[in-house]
Design an enzyme around this catalytic site. Sequence first.
Site, PDB file in Angstrom:
ATOM      1  N   GLY A   1     -12.771  50.490  88.815  1.00 24.23           N
ATOM      2  CA  GLY A   1     -13.073  49.906  87.519  1.00 24.23           C
ATOM      3  C   GLY A   1     -14.536  50.062  87.159  1.00 24.23           C
ATOM      4  N   CYS A   2     -15.018  49.170  86.330  1.00 26.72           N
ATOM      5  CA  CYS A   2     -16.405  49.213  85.853  1.00 26.72           C
ATOM      6  C   CYS A   2     -17.394  49.141  87.005  1.00 26.72           C
ATOM      7  CB  CYS A   2     -16.644  48.056  84.900  1.00 26.72           C
ATOM      8  SG  CYS A   2     -18.365  47.812  84.442  1.00 26.72           S
TER       9      CYS A   2
END
Length: 219
Positions: free
Chosen positions: A54-55
């Site tokens: 993810g981020c």
Amino acid sequence: MKLFFLALLSTILSTGNNSCSRNTISEIKKDTAISPPVQTTRTDGLQNAYFASGCFWCVEAIYESLKGVKEVVSGYSGGHIKNPTYRQVGYGKSGHTETVEVQYDPNIISFQDLVTVYYASQDPTTYGQAPDFGTAYRSVIFHQNESEKQIIEAAKEKTQKEYRNKKVVTEIMSFQKFWEAEAYHQDYEKRNPNHPYILRISIPRLNKFKAKHPELLKS
């Protein structure tokens, strides 16, 4: 995608406390800097490990909270183009995923522990982490040797048993190159504590992980 989410939050939460959000969008538009490949050979006793889930703002903060971790660098890996930029990666033009380089002391924390943290800090059955989905945010662990590969594969198998009816989609890839992200992405959560994305996504994700493995945290 995070680029869209940032723009949306900038519009919805346009108050005096979200100037970081507006600045970030401006910086993304000007994002043309070329980053050099980061090498993994070290002479200081530390080792590097590479994770994507993810981020990278979120993942960086999680790994920086661990004892034995000296530094975490946000960047890109796993794709097919050189010198990728944030915009290219975010829009799926490079094949890269947002990745962190974890620089750690193996005498304090093991690669096995880092992999445990990896699975404990995300949902490995989704192609990204809410609200960020797609190529740029997919779940990947990069291995640099056969020992790391075996540890990763064993952990994935164990995790799959825990999820039962859901398929763990984490990719296991041979590490090739790590491209350091633009300077404004480094230590993003620390430097932008009032950013809407940090408040709503990154900090809750970090705190959820901390509650699972307090024994691995820095004192």
